[in-house]
Enzyme design. Structure first.
Site, PDB file in Angstrom:
ATOM      1  N   HIS A 168      62.410 -31.578   5.344  1.00 28.80           N
ATOM      2  CA  HIS A 168      61.600 -31.265   6.529  1.00 28.80           C
ATOM      3  C   HIS A 168      60.124 -31.810   6.178  1.00 28.80           C
ATOM      4  CE1 HIS A 168      65.013 -28.443   7.123  1.00 28.80           C
ATOM      5  NE2 HIS A 168      64.613 -28.399   8.234  1.00 28.80           N
ATOM      6  N   HIS A 180      59.438 -33.002  12.413  1.00 28.51           N
ATOM      7  CA  HIS A 180      59.379 -31.694  11.825  1.00 28.51           C
ATOM      8  C   HIS A 180      60.527 -31.877  10.629  1.00 28.51           C
ATOM      9  CE1 HIS A 180      62.108 -27.959  11.327  1.00 28.51           C
ATOM     10  NE2 HIS A 180      60.862 -27.317  11.566  1.00 28.51           N
ATOM     11  N   GLU A 227      63.740 -14.715  17.909  1.00 27.89           N
ATOM     12  CA  GLU A 227      64.895 -14.209  18.336  1.00 27.89           C
ATOM     13  C   GLU A 227      65.229 -12.635  18.862  1.00 27.89           C
ATOM     14  OE1 GLU A 227      64.858 -17.265  15.130  1.00 27.89           O
ATOM     15  OE2 GLU A 227      63.841 -15.417  15.534  1.00 27.89           O
ATOM     16  N   HIS A 276      69.894 -20.298   5.017  1.00 33.64           N
ATOM     17  CA  HIS A 276      70.135 -20.472   6.350  1.00 33.64           C
ATOM     18  C   HIS A 276      71.721 -20.458   6.333  1.00 33.64           C
ATOM     19  CE1 HIS A 276      65.869 -21.700   6.872  1.00 33.64           C
ATOM     20  NE2 HIS A 276      66.316 -22.040   8.292  1.00 33.64           N
TER      21      HIS A 276
END
Length: 1122
Positions: free
Chosen positions: A296, A532, A866, A929
């Protein structure tokens, strides 16, 4: 949670317990008809105000009406005129109505007290304190029809402070809702009423000289004066060492030998050194991404100046001993930008990151995983990745420093005085956890905490304007932070230094530095969300090298003088540690008792034998409400200054109104609702007149009003002692009345609003009839929505796949399903938490929900929120308008919204949760993740249907079940990586049974072995089965796509799929094996993940954890040989 729900479905009606008298407002009559009342509307405020409401009911109070209150007024207000003496007129009517309202509120309070005393349970404090507000809303404001609580156009009311439910139950009863009757207050286990009642620091000079200073690593000549500030003289040799590099980089600057001595010249020279060091940082970032084809780079390139400046000029660390206790702490909350930290760690001299490590970015087993991990890389303080977590971690680090410093620092020796720095991004700002932590940091006055905000105006899905319009600096100022803005760190790196000086001079507040940056700086993608993540094309990489005169250099080149430049800070850190140990020696000799305790803490904090001595969604939702301009939303804040543990002063010191104003809300304060209930009405009038903003009404209340416990946390829950209950009755002249007494006139008073609500519903149906006749096409669609939102045969729109179709990830199959469904489901609406492109949930051709431009849009941009996304989706599902909401993010981030998901199941809200990146197969982003335990936890939620489809057909089948079940939430877990194959034998229709046989070569016999899989691992089971079948083995492959649905099947069906006589079974799922034993049995083998995954290409990661056909086959053979 309830703020994000926005809309609440009322409870089903019950039969009344006894008749209630009814009255006619202008011709008072009594009879025994059963009447129940309803919720009012803006047009029903029965006051003579300057504001005009359409169809406002008459405020004329008949003489009969006043006489009906006569006896009650004599009891309650003995010094007021007798009812027959009241004159006609607006002022007299208003005063009379005020007394009526006051007595009705008294009755509300006594019902609250009686219910708590009767059931010996409950939370009366908030209910007593907010009695005026609850009554006023139900009597004078909300539009509802208690005789038909499901009326579609009713106003919605949500009690976010759910422990105060007794207030709502009482108001519902008095308003005439059949669902709450007096008898239920007496029943502990009733279905409704009692359900819940039950510096010293140092500065270095180029030659290594050290001196004391307030904060001292800053080698700049600024207007701020430091005590004993060292000389900034740069030697001629130092300047000459940079000569060749300056010729390459800055051809129009003077030759190094031509630079004169002096502060201004030294400062300018240092600025050029810093600039070239930053160029080198950027090129290492580009080289790492290009080499590993992962990462990233966007944030890392945009924040290169900030990262370099911190590691070169500011932070006190010793790279040769990264664990030095008094080091400054640095947290990268925007963990995806870890490459910036890895490069800075390398240049700063940390042995944990070498050039070879940068070349192995995101590779399996490397020290540079896709997100920073503290157990992998020295110099990383905390593991980050899930956005916002790092902000809270940083607050924890700063709290620990403040706490320990207060305990052990002495007037003559300071052994703890380190700073905490944290870089956060837009996603962190949107996550509720960052707000919660920031609120506490200000309240705790953590002045050694500096939060640096990367304000690059981009998220994964695009510009932050899609989801974010608040004033972030004003928000932090409202929380109590010192706020500073850096407008251009690129042309003026010293502006960031000045911001840091502001932070160092702050003695009480933490500091929030907003740095306006450009994501992907240097790249042709700069300033866009495309920067990104991902690599750069060759032309882009070449142009970046040209822009900074880096053309002929090999990848991963480091200017030798950059290492030398960073060495200054490393030497300084080493010296600081040596001095700290000297202080510690002195501390131990002079304060042996405290030193012994400090030593225990440094060694883990546990004395021998210690074992023998053996509890931010409102902010996320509020931010979105303002961004979406939901002007018909009114939030009423019960400001009673108490929590369960005591005064809010213990944990809360922010200006809550200023915070909501910063988010973009209309804010109003009601100072005294008790002596002036009409002040609350004026606040509501402000809300009704607002055309763009939602309204936040802060009502200053007294918890436990009437009780001797009023104003204290003791009033929050529990019963009242006899004397207290007796005194409350005396205070409002209620002495001789039985428990649960209701003044007959109170029912009559509430009846007015019920009649009004019934009339409003009748008028609405007339409008609907006109609408249907004039706009038949829109009316037909509206009718579909009102009847559940599904056209007959909608499921036929779902695509079908064959084994010859191109292979895709299940998230790709999901995208096709959604975009087919949106054509036939007019209520399908939803979005992602800034991951629409990754989750593949964008509804093409349906526009974004944005006010005022496109409120009809069916794509909702939630930003990185979220928890709020889940709660808002619950509200959409429970609205009753036929909308079918979906909410998407990575499966790992289901943890951020777990409570919302749980409430979906509890509330029977048919939300469809779409969770991609469902296993360690997501690859390079690493264990921060990679979900492991999430599936096991979600499968444990009652009623929730968790699907993990193995291919396109199973994905379609999951959507078929999820859409059809409108009172059950579903979660569909989908892969990031492409599947190995489209499987023959999978079935969309079979998904509704939860588990089924995909393939079996056993014929009339039972199989020797059963392989059970889900998701992408079902391909491994099928591949292994084919290998074993070639060797003559009878093997069955079963897809267990949804455990809960399979568990609901008849015993005969489950026995057919998983015969109890076949004990040789293997389950294969790239997640936690918890729960699988039930299906595999005691003699089977579970192939799962029992650690936190690893950063690396997905095939490498799968191989590491045993998810290969070869390993499954090996396990199966060993089982067959037993």
């Amino acid at each position: 949670m309830a703020l994000s729900t926005l809309l609440l479905h009322p409870c089903p009606p019950l039969l009344p317990s006894k008749p209630i008298t009814q009255s006619n407002r202008n011709g008072w009559t009594n009879n025994n008809r059963v009447i129940f009342t309803s919720l009012p509307c803006t047009n029903s405020l029965r006051t003579n105000t300057t504001a005009q409401y359409p169809n406002k009911p008459s405020d004329t109070l008949s003489k009969e009406y006043k006489l009906a209150w006569q006896d009650e007024f004599k009891r309650a207000f003995p010094f007021e005129p007798s009812s027959q003496d009241w004159e006609a007129g607006d002022q007299e009517n208003e005063k009379f109505q005020d007394l009526v309202d006051k007595r009705c509120v008294d009755n509300v309070r006594m019902l609250i007290v009686d219910a708590v005393q009767n059931s010996k349970a409950g939370h009366p404090g908030m209910a007593l304190g907010m009695a005026e507000i609850g009554y006023f809303l139900y009597r004078h404001v909300m539009r509802n029809n208690p005789r038909n609580p499901k009326w579609f156009n009713r106003d919605r009311f949500v009690l976010s402070a759910g422990h105060g439910c007794l207030l709502q139950y009482v108001c519902l009863h008095l308003a005439g809702f059949r669902s709450v009757q007096v008898k239920f207050y007496r029943e502990l286990n009733s279905r409704l009423a009692l359900k819940i009642l039950n510096c010293e620091a140092y500065v270095q000079t180029p030659n290594g000289t050290l001196d004391m200073s307030v904060y001292n690593c800053l080698r700049t000549n600024t207007t701020a004066q430091y005590p004993n500030k060292p000389s900034d003289t740069l030697s001629k040799e130092y300047k000459l060492a940079w000569q060749d590099e300056f010729k390459r980089a800055f051809p129009f600057e003077p030759s190094s030998q031509d630079w004169e001595a002096g502060d201004q010249e030294n400062e300018k020279f240092q600025d050029l050194v810093d600039k070239r060091c930053v160029d080198n940082v950027r090129m290492l970032i580009v080289d790492a991404v290009q080499n590993s084809k992962a990462g990233h780079p966007g944030m890392a390139l945009g924040m290169a100046e900030i990262g370099y400046f911190l590691y070169r000029h500011v932070m006190r660390n010793n790279p040769r001993n990264p664990k030095w206790f008094n080091r400054d702490r640095f947290v990268l909350s925007a963990g995806h930008g870890c490459l910036l930290q890895y490069v800075c760690l390398h240049l700063a001299g940390f042995r944990s990151v070498q050039i070879e490590d940068l070349k192995c970015l995101c590779k399996l087993g490397s020290r540079t995983p896709g997100h920073p991990e503290n157990i992998v890389t020295d110099g990383i303080e905390v593991t980050t990745g899930p956005l916002g977590q790092g902000v809270a971690n940083a607050v924890g680090l700063a709290l620990a420093e403040a706490h320990l410093a207060a305990r052990f620092n002495k007037p003559d020796v300071t052994i703890l005085d380190h700073q905490t720095y944290c870089i956060m991004g837009d996603g962190c700002a949107m996550e509720g956890i960052s707000h919660e932590a920031a609120s506490l940091a200000a309240h705790w006055k953590l002045n050694k905490l500096t939060l640096i905000y990367d304000d690059n105006h981009n998220t994964i899905d695009g510009s932050t304007n899609l989801v974010f319009s608040e004033d972030i600096s004003a928000r932090f100022a409202a929380l109590g932070w010192n706020t500073v803005t850096v407008d251009d760190p690129y042309s003026n790196m010293r502006s960031f230094e000045n911001a840091l000086l502001s932070a160092f001079s702050e003695t009480e507040k933490p500091t929030f530095i907003r740095v306006k940056t450009c994501i992907g700086k240097l790249s042709t993608k700069e300033g866009t969300s495309k920067a990104h993540h991902g690599t750069f094309d060759e032309d882009d990489a070449k142009q970046m090298r040209q822009k900074i005169n880096w053309n002929d250099r090999e990848p991963f080149h480091v200017i030798p003088m950059v290492y030398e430049e960073m060495q200054v800070q490393a030497d300084h850190g080493e010296t600081l540690e040596e001095e700290w140990h000297s202080k510690l020696y002195y501390f131990r000799s002079k304060y042996p008792q405290e030193a012994a305790e400090f030593s225990v803490l440094l060694n883990g904090g546990m004395l021998p034998g210690w074992e023998n001595s053996l509890p931010g969604i409102s902010h996320e939702a509020a931010s979105l409400a303002a961004h979406w301009k939901l002007n018909k939303l009114t939030l009423i804040y019960d400001d009673n200054h108490n929590t369960i543990d005591g005064s809010t002063n213990l944990v809360f010191s922010e200006d809550i109104s200023a915070r909501f104003a910063a988010l973009g809300w209309n804010t109003v304060t009601v100072d005294d609702p008790y002596s002036n209930m009409r002040s609350f009405e004026n606040a509501l009038l402000s809300a009704f007149s607002e055309t763009e903003k939602p309204t936040f009404i802060r009502v200053k209340t007294c918890i436990g009003k009437l009780s001797t416990k009023e104003g204290t946390s003791k009033a929050h829950h529990g019963t009242f002692d006899e004397d207290d209950a007796k005194q409350m009755r005396q205070k409002i002249n209620w002495n001789d009345r039985e428990p649960f007494h209701v003044i007959p006139m109170v029912y009559e008073e509430m009846q007015v609003q019920a009649d009004h609500g019934e009339t409003l519903e009748e008028e609405w149906h007339s409008k609907l009839y006109y609408f249907r006749s004039k706009y038949p096409q829109e009316a037909a669609e509206f009718s579909v929505l009102l009847n559940g939102g599904m056209l007959p045969g909608w499921e036929n729109s779902l695509p079908k796949w064959s084994i010859s179709d191109p292979v895709d990830a299940t998230r790709g199959y999901s995208e096709k399903c959604l975009n087919n469904l949106v054509k036939v489901l007019p209520g399908l609406i939803g979005g992602s938490a800034d991951l629409a492109t990754s989750n593949k949930v964008y509804l093409h051709g349906c526009e974004d929900f944005q006010r005022p431009d496109s409120p009809w849009g069916r794509n909702i941009r939630y930003g990185v929120r979220e928890h709020a996304m889940g709660g808002i989706s619950n509200g959409v599902a429970l609205h009753g308008g036929g909308l079918i909401p979906f909410a998407a993010t990575f499966l790992i981030f289901s943890d951020y919204m777990k409570n919302s998901i749980r409430l979906s199941a509890l509330s029977h809200a048919g939300v469809i949760y779409i969770m991609t990146h469902d296993s360690i197969g997501l690859g390079e982003d690493g264990p921060t993740h990679q979900p492991v335990e999430q599936l096991a936890g979600l499968r444990a939620v009652p009623r929730l249907l968790v699907f993990r489809p193995a291919d396109g057909n199973e994905t379609a089948g999951a959507y078929k079940v999820a859409v059809a079940n409108r009172d059950v939430p579903s979660l569909i877990a989908l892969s990031r990586q492409k599947l190995a194959a489209n499987l023959e034998g999978t079935s969309a229709d079979a998904v509704e049974r939860g588990g089924y046989i995909v393939s079996d070569n056993s014929g009339d016999k039972l199989p020797e072995l059963i392989l059970i899989g889900t998701g992408s691992e079902l391909c491994l089971c099928e591949g292994s089965a084919n290998t074993l079948r070639k060797e003559g083995r009878r093997v069955r492959v079963v897809s267990l796509v949804c455990w809960r649905l399979f568990d609901r099947q008849p015993r005969e069906y489950k026995e057919l799929v998983l015969p109890s006589s076949v004990s040789r079974r293997v389950s294969v799922e790239a997640g936690s094996p918890i729960g699988w034993r039930e299906y595999v049995g005691g003699g089977g083998v579970l192939v799962g993940v029992e650690d936190f995954g690893a950063s690396g290409a997905y095939l490498d990661t799968f191989q590491k954890f045993g998810f290969t056909e070869e390993n499954v086959t090996r396990i199966a053979k060993s089982l067959l040989c037993q």
